[in-house]
Scaffold this motif. Structure first.
Motif, PDB file in Angstrom:
ATOM      1  N   LYS A  21      65.119  17.959  47.881  1.00  0.00           N
ATOM      2  CA  LYS A  21      63.998  18.806  47.466  1.00  0.00           C
ATOM      3  C   LYS A  21      64.281  20.274  47.739  1.00  0.00           C
ATOM      4  N   CYS A  22      65.139  20.568  48.724  1.00  0.00           N
ATOM      5  CA  CYS A  22      65.494  21.969  48.976  1.00  0.00           C
ATOM      6  C   CYS A  22      66.190  22.564  47.758  1.00  0.00           C
ATOM      7  N   VAL A  23      67.017  21.748  47.093  1.00  0.00           N
ATOM      8  CA  VAL A  23      67.733  22.224  45.906  1.00  0.00           C
ATOM      9  C   VAL A  23      66.765  22.496  44.762  1.00  0.00           C
ATOM     10  N   SER A  24      65.852  21.549  44.516  1.00  0.00           N
ATOM     11  CA  SER A  24      64.906  21.736  43.409  1.00  0.00           C
ATOM     12  C   SER A  24      63.912  22.858  43.697  1.00  0.00           C
ATOM     13  N   LEU A  46      62.905  31.326  51.472  1.00  0.00           N
ATOM     14  CA  LEU A  46      62.549  30.234  52.387  1.00  0.00           C
ATOM     15  C   LEU A  46      61.802  29.087  51.708  1.00  0.00           C
ATOM     16  N   LEU A  47      61.787  29.045  50.377  1.00  0.00           N
ATOM     17  CA  LEU A  47      61.142  27.925  49.697  1.00  0.00           C
ATOM     18  C   LEU A  47      61.865  26.606  49.977  1.00  0.00           C
ATOM     19  N   CYS A  48      63.151  26.694  50.263  1.00  0.00           N
ATOM     20  CA  CYS A  48      63.907  25.480  50.593  1.00  0.00           C
ATOM     21  C   CYS A  48      63.378  24.828  51.862  1.00  0.00           C
ATOM     22  N   THR A  49      62.955  25.631  52.826  1.00  0.00           N
ATOM     23  CA  THR A  49      62.453  25.076  54.084  1.00  0.00           C
ATOM     24  C   THR A  49      61.136  24.341  53.887  1.00  0.00           C
ATOM     25  N   VAL A  50      60.373  24.771  52.870  1.00  0.00           N
ATOM     26  CA  VAL A  50      59.104  24.103  52.557  1.00  0.00           C
ATOM     27  C   VAL A  50      59.367  22.726  51.958  1.00  0.00           C
ATOM     28  N   GLY A  51      60.428  22.605  51.156  1.00  0.00           N
ATOM     29  CA  GLY A  51      60.711  21.359  50.472  1.00  0.00           C
ATOM     30  C   GLY A  51      61.323  20.285  51.338  1.00  0.00           C
ATOM     31  N   CYS A  52      61.915  20.660  52.474  1.00  0.00           N
ATOM     32  CA  CYS A  52      62.624  19.677  53.307  1.00  0.00           C
ATOM     33  C   CYS A  52      61.651  18.948  54.218  1.00  0.00           C
ATOM     34  N   ALA A  53      61.628  17.613  54.110  1.00  0.00           N
ATOM     35  CA  ALA A  53      60.736  16.797  54.938  1.00  0.00           C
ATOM     36  C   ALA A  53      61.336  16.508  56.308  1.00  0.00           C
ATOM     37  N   TYR A  54      62.603  16.895  56.522  1.00  0.00           N
ATOM     38  CA  TYR A  54      63.297  16.543  57.761  1.00  0.00           C
ATOM     39  C   TYR A  54      63.573  17.746  58.661  1.00  0.00           C
TER      40      TYR A  54
END
Length: 440
Positions: free
Chosen positions: A60-63, A90-98
């Motif tokens: 999800k970080c990629v998308s 920092l949108l990638c940090t929002v997408g990462c569940a881990y």
């Protein structure tokens, strides 16, 4: 798709020593500062969780990245970060569940695990086996080396995951086994065979819905009487034959802590006879007996929480598992086999049904994974001495609506019903946490 490497974490083997964190910090920054580590161990004694990039198959970080600064390497499987493209949004940090990609204040941009070119420092530093570098291929190869005790030529519906479950279960349990399969999808797909021929390479019989556990009790006691106490007795039963008609014999066996392994394959209904609701069918579900119309909007009552019911019996071991997380299932199955030599082991396996639930046959694993990631079906195990342990983190779940959205039997749900299900899931997780051992 290639079988990529990832770092697997066994929370039950972690003692919080933080050697992995120090090793990562040294490898990436040359210092011992934990803040410079790309792996973090969070929590308190007995409740450790891992914050680390899982190198997801569908990251999800990629998308989420608007500048294409993140991409999954087709050769290594590593989700790589490109400093020249990053705009530090920092949108990638929002997408990462881990919590696997975070902003590093020291360098002024995000940082994440890159697997140290295939030789991760954190794994080498862990002397307790809590961290391992693994691939799906290695996991399945361990099972493939054991004899397949299930005959070919099944009559399962397309997309059914019960064949996967049965084959891998019998590989682990081994040939010195007697199997009971009460009426339902499992015997219906061929475990009891056709035309006088068995569907398995081990003895298998077809009890009534009402007496599976009591018949296994008698079989085990007979083998013990004739000096063959090493024979494993195994039930492969659906949720209807477990939580409804068969519950009285199951409850009695659990009360006595009979030495057996009982596996409930939960597809949330009587799918073999026309998709009728069982007590394990979840709230809001469409079934042939809980239709959707002017007066009824699917099942109006909650599902019986059978794993918790079994936990409050005298069982020596209780666990939940899901076919999308086979390594977790293997570990619990191995524990259950050992426990069942002297007491009762109960495994409750979440098994989505494409036919009865109305979703595409190619989405079975995706549906199963989403159920776990949204906490709709939490993964845990329990023993009377150790209490309950979650075997997959429940702290940052995805919204339940993501799970419900792709399943036809929930297509009619109103916003109020979705909110009701979300609240029910949160309440169930809170209830389970009451059984956790604090470690004090």
């Amino acid at each position: 798709m290639p079988s990529y490497e990832t770092i697997a974490f066994r929370a039950q083997d972690c003692d919080g020593c933080m050697k992995c964190v120090t090793a990562c910090a040294q490898a990436k920054s040359g210092a011992d500062d934990p803040a410079q580590s790309r792996i973090q161990i969070l929590g308190a004694a007995g409740k450790w969780e891992l914050a680390l990039c899982r190198q997801c198959g569908d990251p999800k970080c990629v998308s989420n990245c608007p500048s294409a600064a993140l991409a999954k390497d087709a050769e290594t499987g590593v989700v790589a970060w490109d400093a020249d493209r990053c705009v530090d949004c920092l949108l990638c940090t929002v997408g990462c569940a881990y919590a696997g990609i975070t902003r590093d204040a020291r360098v002024g941009h995000v940082s994440k695990c890159d697997l140290c070119d295939g030789d991760p420092a954190c794994v080498k530093a862990c002397d307790r086996g809590a961290l391992t570098l693994n691939t799906a291929a290695r996991i399945h190869r361990r099972a493939a080396e054991r004899e397949d005790l299930f005959a070919p030529g099944l009559a399962a519906c397309q997309g059914c995951n019960s064949e996967l479950l049965i084959r891998h279960t019998l590989r682990h349990v081994g040939p010195n086994t007697v199997v009971a399969t009460p009426p339902g999808c499992i015997p219906g797909m061929g475990t009891v065979g056709y035309n006088g021929r068995t569907g398995t390479k081990v003895p298998v019989f077809h009890p009534l819905l009402t007496n599976t556990a009591s018949m296994l009790t008698g079989i085990k006691r007979y083998y013990k009487r004739v000096g063959r106490d090493d024979v494993q007795v195994l039930a492969l039963a659906g949720d209807g034959g477990t939580s409804d008609a068969g519950f009285q014999s199951l409850s009695g066996a659990a009360e006595r802590d009979e030495p057996m392994l009982y596996i409930c394959v939960d597809n949330e209904g009587y799918m073999n006879t026309g998709m009728q609701a069982s007590s394990a069918t979840t709230y809001g579900s469409w079934t042939s007996t809980t239709p959707v119309g002017e007066r009824l909007q699917g099942k109006s009552t909650e599902a019986k929480n059978l794993p918790v019911v079994m936990m409050t019996h005298n069982c020596s071991y209780v666990a939940t598992a899901a076919t999308a997380f086979l390594e977790d299932f293997y570990e619990k199955l191995d524990k259950a086999i050992e426990v069942s030599k002297t007491g009762m082991a109960y495994l409750h396996v979440f098994a989505p049904c494409p036919t009865g639930w109305r979703f595409g046959s190619d989405r079975t694993t995706d549906v199963c994974r989403l159920a776990v990631e949204t906490n709709f079906f939490a993964l845990w195990d329990y023993t009377p001495d150790a209490g309950l342990t979650f075997t997959r983190p429940t702290g940052r779940p995805r919204p339940v609506r993501e799970y419900l959205a792709g399943i036809g039997k929930y297509r009619h749900l109103s916003e109020g019903q979705v909110a009701h299900i979300q609240a029910t899931v949160e309440r169930k997780i809170a209830h389970l946490r009451r059984f956790e051992r604090t470690g004090a």
